[in-house]
Design a protein around this motif. Structure first.
Motif, PDB file in Angstrom:
ATOM      1  N   LEU A 121     -22.027  14.714-131.082  1.00 25.39           N
ATOM      2  CA  LEU A 121     -22.174  13.604-132.021  1.00 25.39           C
ATOM      3  C   LEU A 121     -20.869  13.363-132.784  1.00 25.39           C
ATOM      4  O   LEU A 121     -19.988  14.218-132.814  1.00 25.39           O
ATOM      5  CB  LEU A 121     -23.305  13.913-133.017  1.00 25.39           C
ATOM      6  CG  LEU A 121     -24.716  13.980-132.396  1.00 25.39           C
ATOM      7  CD1 LEU A 121     -25.734  14.432-133.447  1.00 25.39           C
ATOM      8  CD2 LEU A 121     -25.128  12.636-131.794  1.00 25.39           C
ATOM      9  N   HIS A 122     -20.785  12.205-133.408  1.00 27.18           N
ATOM     10  CA  HIS A 122     -19.678  11.851-134.306  1.00 27.18           C
ATOM     11  C   HIS A 122     -18.315  12.007-133.637  1.00 27.18           C
ATOM     12  O   HIS A 122     -17.388  12.575-134.206  1.00 27.18           O
ATOM     13  CB  HIS A 122     -19.712  12.709-135.583  1.00 27.18           C
ATOM     14  CG  HIS A 122     -21.055  12.705-136.250  1.00 27.18           C
ATOM     15  ND1 HIS A 122     -21.659  11.548-136.693  1.00 27.18           N
ATOM     16  CD2 HIS A 122     -21.918  13.707-136.523  1.00 27.18           C
ATOM     17  CE1 HIS A 122     -22.836  11.841-137.207  1.00 27.18           C
ATOM     18  NE2 HIS A 122     -23.030  13.142-137.118  1.00 27.18           N
ATOM     19  N   SER A 123     -18.188  11.479-132.431  1.00 27.52           N
ATOM     20  CA  SER A 123     -16.920  11.665-131.719  1.00 27.52           C
ATOM     21  C   SER A 123     -15.764  10.955-132.422  1.00 27.52           C
ATOM     22  O   SER A 123     -14.638  11.423-132.385  1.00 27.52           O
ATOM     23  CB  SER A 123     -17.045  11.219-130.268  1.00 27.52           C
ATOM     24  OG  SER A 123     -17.735  10.024-130.199  1.00 27.52           O
ATOM     25  N   HIS A 124     -16.041   9.822-133.078  1.00 27.49           N
ATOM     26  CA  HIS A 124     -14.949   9.116-133.776  1.00 27.49           C
ATOM     27  C   HIS A 124     -14.498   9.905-135.011  1.00 27.49           C
ATOM     28  O   HIS A 124     -13.316   9.971-135.320  1.00 27.49           O
ATOM     29  CB  HIS A 124     -15.379   7.702-134.148  1.00 27.49           C
ATOM     30  CG  HIS A 124     -15.870   6.927-132.967  1.00 27.49           C
ATOM     31  ND1 HIS A 124     -15.086   6.738-131.843  1.00 27.49           N
ATOM     32  CD2 HIS A 124     -17.060   6.344-132.692  1.00 27.49           C
ATOM     33  CE1 HIS A 124     -15.779   6.062-130.943  1.00 27.49           C
ATOM     34  NE2 HIS A 124     -16.977   5.819-131.429  1.00 27.49           N
ATOM     35  N   ARG A 125     -15.469  10.491-135.710  1.00 27.69           N
ATOM     36  CA  ARG A 125     -15.122  11.344-136.858  1.00 27.69           C
ATOM     37  C   ARG A 125     -14.258  12.511-136.371  1.00 27.69           C
ATOM     38  O   ARG A 125     -13.257  12.871-137.002  1.00 27.69           O
ATOM     39  CB  ARG A 125     -16.412  11.867-137.505  1.00 27.69           C
ATOM     40  CG  ARG A 125     -16.215  12.467-138.881  1.00 27.69           C
ATOM     41  CD  ARG A 125     -17.517  12.991-139.438  1.00 27.69           C
ATOM     42  NE  ARG A 125     -18.552  11.946-139.516  1.00 27.69           N
ATOM     43  CZ  ARG A 125     -19.825  12.174-139.822  1.00 27.69           C
ATOM     44  NH1 ARG A 125     -20.249  13.401-140.076  1.00 27.69           N
ATOM     45  NH2 ARG A 125     -20.687  11.193-139.876  1.00 27.69           N
ATOM     46  N   GLN A 126     -14.645  13.077-135.244  1.00 24.86           N
ATOM     47  CA  GLN A 126     -13.873  14.200-134.678  1.00 24.86           C
ATOM     48  C   GLN A 126     -12.459  13.745-134.312  1.00 24.86           C
ATOM     49  O   GLN A 126     -11.485  14.460-134.567  1.00 24.86           O
ATOM     50  CB  GLN A 126     -14.559  14.742-133.426  1.00 24.86           C
ATOM     51  CG  GLN A 126     -15.917  15.376-133.642  1.00 24.86           C
ATOM     52  CD  GLN A 126     -16.443  15.961-132.331  1.00 24.86           C
ATOM     53  OE1 GLN A 126     -15.778  16.759-131.669  1.00 24.86           O
ATOM     54  NE2 GLN A 126     -17.646  15.582-131.933  1.00 24.86           N
ATOM     55  N   ALA A 127     -12.358  12.548-133.726  1.00 24.28           N
ATOM     56  CA  ALA A 127     -11.037  12.049-133.306  1.00 24.28           C
ATOM     57  C   ALA A 127     -10.147  11.819-134.531  1.00 24.28           C
ATOM     58  O   ALA A 127      -8.956  12.175-134.529  1.00 24.28           O
ATOM     59  CB  ALA A 127     -11.198  10.764-132.509  1.00 24.28           C
ATOM     60  N   LEU A 128     -10.731  11.235-135.585  1.00 32.26           N
ATOM     61  CA  LEU A 128      -9.940  10.977-136.799  1.00 32.26           C
ATOM     62  C   LEU A 128      -9.512  12.297-137.434  1.00 32.26           C
ATOM     63  O   LEU A 128      -8.369  12.447-137.873  1.00 32.26           O
ATOM     64  CB  LEU A 128     -10.755  10.135-137.788  1.00 32.26           C
ATOM     65  CG  LEU A 128     -10.972   8.673-137.359  1.00 32.26           C
ATOM     66  CD1 LEU A 128     -12.020   7.994-138.240  1.00 32.26           C
ATOM     67  CD2 LEU A 128      -9.661   7.887-137.399  1.00 32.26           C
ATOM     68  N   ALA A 129     -10.422  13.259-137.462  1.00 35.55           N
ATOM     69  CA  ALA A 129     -10.099  14.559-138.069  1.00 35.55           C
ATOM     70  C   ALA A 129      -8.997  15.262-137.288  1.00 35.55           C
ATOM     71  O   ALA A 129      -8.156  15.961-137.863  1.00 35.55           O
ATOM     72  CB  ALA A 129     -11.352  15.429-138.138  1.00 35.55           C
ATOM     73  N   ALA A 130      -8.983  15.070-135.981  1.00 37.41           N
ATOM     74  CA  ALA A 130      -7.978  15.733-135.150  1.00 37.41           C
ATOM     75  C   ALA A 130      -6.633  15.010-135.215  1.00 37.41           C
ATOM     76  O   ALA A 130      -5.612  15.563-134.814  1.00 37.41           O
ATOM     77  CB  ALA A 130      -8.462  15.808-133.703  1.00 37.41           C
TER      78      ALA A 130
END
Ligand code: GRF
Length: 221
Positions: A121-130
């Motif tokens: 879940l939340h792949s965009h949140r993960q991408a932004l965090a990375a």
């Protein structure tokens, strides 16, 4: 409007379903949608399917005592409709290993990241965090472990300085709507070969078969 018979599984908005409906309506597209199944009666995507004259079914997962019972009902409906390829399009239920195995190599999913990065879940949140500069979407064959499986097609989009989850999701969604129909086209044309859990596309001379990476349109930026 004839060809490989698709069964599309949705849970909500159904914008990828819409992209597939539009493609299937285009002359010469090698697939047709035999059935759309939603696990929620309120799934907005059902309306698009009905408006396009496509058979729909609601199979409410809460009506089943366990996952296996729900998946059996899915399996029955798909087989009754003579579905040849199942496309998950925002389907928010985990499928049992039994179902995944029964539809092995005939079950694909679209995930809003460049797998194997940012599964779940939340792949965009993960991408932004990375802090990645490029993200995108992936169409892949489904295997028992979530968001794994041989990759059929990917499309990349930039992550821009001011992005939040919503703006990034919107840009990736634009790529999804081009990538999913292209991946299904390649499969329906019989050009996708699986070998030792990797996808090979026949006729690699075609640019579409090498890399599906549409250039960003002004609307994407
Ligand atoms: C898409 O971002 C898809 O990649 C993910 O769920 C979302 C579904 O959106 N699996 P929609 O229902 O197709 O509009």
């Amino acid at each position: 409007m004839a060809g490989l018979r698709l069964g599309i599984l949705i849970s909500g908005r159904g914008s990828n379903l819409r992209a597939l409906i539009d493609s299937c309506n285009a002359p010469g597209y090698p697939a047709e949608i035999a059935l759309v199944i939603a696990n929620r009666s309120g799934a907005e995507g059902l309306k698009y399917a009905a408006a396009a004259g496509i058979p729909t079914q609601v199979i409410d997962h809460t009506a089943f005592p366990d996952r296996a019972g729900f998946d059996n009902a899915l399996d029955r409906a798909l087989r009754q409709a003579r579905v040849q390829l199942v496309c998950l399009a925002g389907f928010m239920r985990l499928l049992t290993p039994g179902f995944v195995e029964a539809w092995r190599d005939a079950l694909v999913n679209i995930h809003p990241s460049l797998l194997p990065s940012f599964r779940g879940l939340h792949s965009h949140r993960q991408a932004l965090a990375a802090g990645v500069r490029i993200t995108g979407c992936t169409v892949h064959y489904v295997r028992a472990e979530t968001d794994t499986g041989p990759i059929v097609a990917q499309a990349a989009v930039p992550v821009l300085a001011g992005d939040d989850e919503d703006s990034l999701a919107l840009r990736v969604l634009g790529a999804e709507h081009r990538c999913y129909p292209e991946a299904v086209r390649l499969i329906a044309q019989g050009r996708v070969r699986l070998e030792r859990e990797r996808v090979f596309i026949d006729e690699p001379a075609s640019p579409a078969a090498i890399l599906i990476n549409p250039p960003p349109t002004p609307a994407d930026l």
